[in-house]
Design a protein around this motif. Structure first.
Motif, short mmCIF file in Angstrom:
data_model
loop_
_atom_site.label_atom_id
_atom_site.label_comp_id
_atom_site.label_asym_id
_atom_site.label_seq_id
_atom_site.Cartn_x
_atom_site.Cartn_y
_atom_site.Cartn_z
N THR A 4 0.97 -0.91 0.01
CA THR A 4 -0.22 -0.23 0.10
C THR A 4 1.20 1.38 -0.18
OG1 THR A 4 -0.68 0.04 2.43
CG2 THR A 4 -2.16 -1.06 1.32
N VAL A 5 2.58 0.50 0.58
CA VAL A 5 2.83 2.35 0.11
C VAL A 5 3.71 2.72 -1.27
CG1 VAL A 5 4.75 3.22 1.55
CG2 VAL A 5 3.54 2.20 2.70
N ALA A 6 4.05 1.87 -1.59
CA ALA A 6 4.39 1.54 -3.26
C ALA A 6 3.05 2.28 -3.80
CB ALA A 6 5.54 0.46 -3.28
N GLY A 7 2.14 1.75 -3.79
CA GLY A 7 -0.01 1.64 -4.17
C GLY A 7 0.50 0.21 -5.65
N LEU A 8 0.98 -0.57 -5.26
CA LEU A 8 1.58 -1.54 -5.77
C LEU A 8 0.06 -3.04 -5.02
CD1 LEU A 8 5.36 -1.67 -6.86
CD2 LEU A 8 2.82 -1.21 -7.85
N ASP A 9 -0.39 -3.59 -6.04
CA ASP A 9 -1.20 -4.65 -6.05
C ASP A 9 -1.62 -5.49 -7.54
OD1 ASP A 9 -3.05 -6.30 -5.53
OD2 ASP A 9 -4.40 -4.66 -4.54
N LEU A 10 -1.05 -6.60 -6.97
CA LEU A 10 -0.54 -7.45 -8.19
C LEU A 10 -2.20 -7.79 -9.21
CD1 LEU A 10 1.10 -9.42 -10.08
CD2 LEU A 10 0.72 -11.32 -8.33
N ASN A 11 -3.46 -8.20 -7.72
CA ASN A 11 -4.86 -7.79 -8.83
C ASN A 11 -5.14 -6.97 -9.80
OD1 ASN A 11 -5.06 -11.00 -7.49
ND2 ASN A 11 -5.38 -10.14 -5.86
N ARG A 12 -4.31 -5.46 -9.44
CA ARG A 12 -5.11 -4.38 -10.85
C ARG A 12 -3.95 -5.19 -11.58
NH1 ARG A 12 -7.17 -0.66 -5.74
NH2 ARG A 12 -7.75 0.53 -8.10
N LEU A 13 -2.95 -4.84 -11.23
CA LEU A 13 -1.70 -4.61 -12.26
C LEU A 13 -1.61 -5.90 -13.44
CD1 LEU A 13 1.49 -4.33 -10.17
CD2 LEU A 13 0.68 -2.35 -11.76
N ALA A 14 -2.07 -7.06 -12.76
CA ALA A 14 -1.94 -7.94 -13.79
C ALA A 14 -3.29 -7.76 -15.51
CB ALA A 14 -2.37 -9.32 -13.25
N GLY A 15 -4.39 -7.37 -14.80
CA GLY A 15 -5.10 -7.22 -16.06
C GLY A 15 -4.79 -6.23 -16.55
N ARG A 16 -3.58 -5.45 -16.82
CA ARG A 16 -3.30 -4.12 -17.35
C ARG A 16 -2.51 -4.29 -18.25
NH1 ARG A 16 -6.81 -2.60 -12.48
NH2 ARG A 16 -8.47 -1.03 -13.10
N VAL A 17 -1.73 -4.93 -17.85
CA VAL A 17 -0.04 -5.05 -18.03
C VAL A 17 -0.26 -6.39 -19.08
CG1 VAL A 17 1.06 -3.66 -16.84
CG2 VAL A 17 1.20 -5.70 -16.06
N ASP A 18 0.77 -6.35 -20.32
CA ASP A 18 1.48 -7.74 -20.41
C ASP A 18 2.05 -8.72 -19.54
OD1 ASP A 18 -0.59 -7.17 -23.12
OD2 ASP A 18 1.05 -5.38 -22.94
N ARG A 19 3.41 -7.60 -18.86
CA ARG A 19 4.30 -8.92 -18.47
C ARG A 19 4.84 -8.07 -17.00
NH1 ARG A 19 9.24 -10.54 -22.49
NH2 ARG A 19 8.45 -12.97 -23.36
N ILE A 20 5.09 -9.05 -15.91
CA ILE A 20 5.54 -8.61 -14.57
C ILE A 20 6.40 -9.33 -14.88
CG2 ILE A 20 4.53 -8.91 -11.87
CD1 ILE A 20 1.71 -8.53 -13.58
N TYR A 21 7.27 -8.43 -14.39
CA TYR A 21 8.80 -8.86 -13.77
C TYR A 21 9.99 -8.54 -12.45
CZ TYR A 21 10.14 -8.21 -19.24
OH TYR A 21 10.37 -8.15 -20.36
N ALA A 22 10.03 -8.68 -11.93
CA ALA A 22 10.38 -9.28 -10.61
C ALA A 22 11.57 -9.74 -10.44
CB ALA A 22 9.35 -9.76 -9.50
N ALA A 23 12.82 -9.13 -9.31
CA ALA A 23 13.76 -9.89 -9.43
C ALA A 23 13.84 -10.79 -7.90
CB ALA A 23 15.01 -9.17 -8.84
#
Length: 362
Positions: free
Chosen positions: A291-310
């Motif tokens: 919530t501090v960064a404003g990131l939520d996987l469930n919201r991102l997954a429907g709006r982008v083609d790829r999700i990267y993470a180290a």
């Protein structure tokens, strides 16, 4: 009174001329039918001569030319249309170039040292301090840093049909653009001044339309260069420093503003054939909202083609499953791990990966 005996049933013989006329009429009708029938099968040869080709003659091919021989009959072939086979999906293994203005020499050196399993390349086009490594027109003064042949080198990269090309861009962490327009684009503190995070870096505020337009304008220029994918790093609010002093300029959850930025980016990139991707922390890719960064996987997954993470090779499959479930039936998001080195285990999973630049030979 009855007739004379012996005459009541006698008809007599007709004259012979009637029989002759009947035969003549039959002959005339037969001749007329023959003329009509044969006329329907009259053809002209290549030299202009008229010929009669009857139906049973057509089965053996066209009539021969004068003095020639009949061509051989064409063999009967059963044509079977085989539908094209769909290629099996394969992942991309990308190697990263160092964060600097690309030149023809650097590109050739990178190709020479490219890992054997690589079929993609990631080029850093914008860094966290706001430096842009291509001749962009929609950026603030002093942001562009290129060499004399950078444009030609980038054209050589995007011209490679055998390589999937990725443009990496620091999205919201941008010292130059935020400082150039604090009111219109910059993330401010509660005192009304520009916010500095724990690393003395500045950020764009995604709640401000001018900040979103700045990012979108740069994305459009990158798409026009011909890259296959745009990877946004630093796609979040700052999480280091005195974050309790940030003026978020909004009463809604921070994820809403990032959603708005992604919506604007998708609209800006819609005319182009380019993938849109974001980099997130491993914890977010594992399904834990930040919530501090404003990131939520469930919201991102429907709006982008790829999700990267180290991450590490042993975590790749589990994270890919989490991202796939978050995307659901309507989403297309694919998980791409950022790894220190290539893992042969990925070859069997058909998953993509990005090899981090700092772990590669220059």
């Amino acid at each position: 009174m009855g007739g004379a005996k012996g005459y009541s049933s006698y008809r007599g013989r007709g004259p012979k001329w009637k029989i002759v006329i009947a035969f003549f009429l039959v002959a005339v009708i037969a001749a007329a039918v023959s003329v009509i029938y044969l006329g329907e099968h009259m053809v002209y040869s290549s030299d202009g001569r008229r010929q009669i080709v009857l139906p049973w003659q057509k089965e053996d091919g066209p009539p021969p030319a004068e003095g020639g021989e009949n061509p051989p009959a064409a063999p009967k072939v059963d044509v079977v249309v085989q539908p094209p086979e769909e290629p099996e999906p394969t992942g991309t293994t990308a190697f990263s170039l160092p964060a600097q203005a690309l030149t023809q020499t650097l590109w050739q050196e990178a190709l020479a040292s490219m890992p054997a399993e690589a079929n993609a390349v990631a080029v850093r086009l914008k860094t966290a301090d706001g430096t842009v490594y291509f001749d962009a027109s929609a950026v603030v003064s002093g942001a562009v840093k290129t060499e004399a042949d950078t444009a030609a080198a980038l054209a050589a990269v995007t011209a490679r049909e055998d390589l999937h090309t990725i443009a990496c861009v620091s999205c919201l962490q941008d010292f130059k653009a935020a400082k150039a327009d604090v009111e219109g684009r910059g993330l401010k503190n509660t005192g009304g001044y520009i916010f500095y995070d724990g690393n003395n870096s500045l950020w764009l505020d995604p709640a401000k339309p001018a900040a979103r337009e700045y990012v979108c304008a740069l994305a459009r220029e990158i798409a026009e260069l011909g890259f296959d994918e745009l990877l946004l790093t630093d796609f979040s609010y700052p999480t280091e420093g005195k974050i309790n002093k940030i003026n978020y300029n909004t009463d809604v959850p921070l994820a809403n503003n990032l959603d708005l930025l992604l919506s604007d980016l998708n609209a800006a990139l819609e005319p182009y054939d380019i993938l849109l991707s974001v980099e997130v922390p491993e914890s977010v890719a594992a399904g834990a909202p930040d919530t501090v960064a404003g990131l939520d996987l469930n919201r991102l997954a429907g709006r982008v083609d790829r999700i990267y993470a180290a991450t590490t090779a042993d975590r790749v499959t589990a994270l890919a499953d989490v991202v796939s479930k978050a995307a659901g039936n309507d989403g297309t998001a694919e998980f791409v791990p950022e790894l220190a080195e290539y893992s042969p285990a990925l070859a069997d999973t058909r998953l993509s990966c990005l090899l981090l630049a700092e772990q590669q030979n220059p």
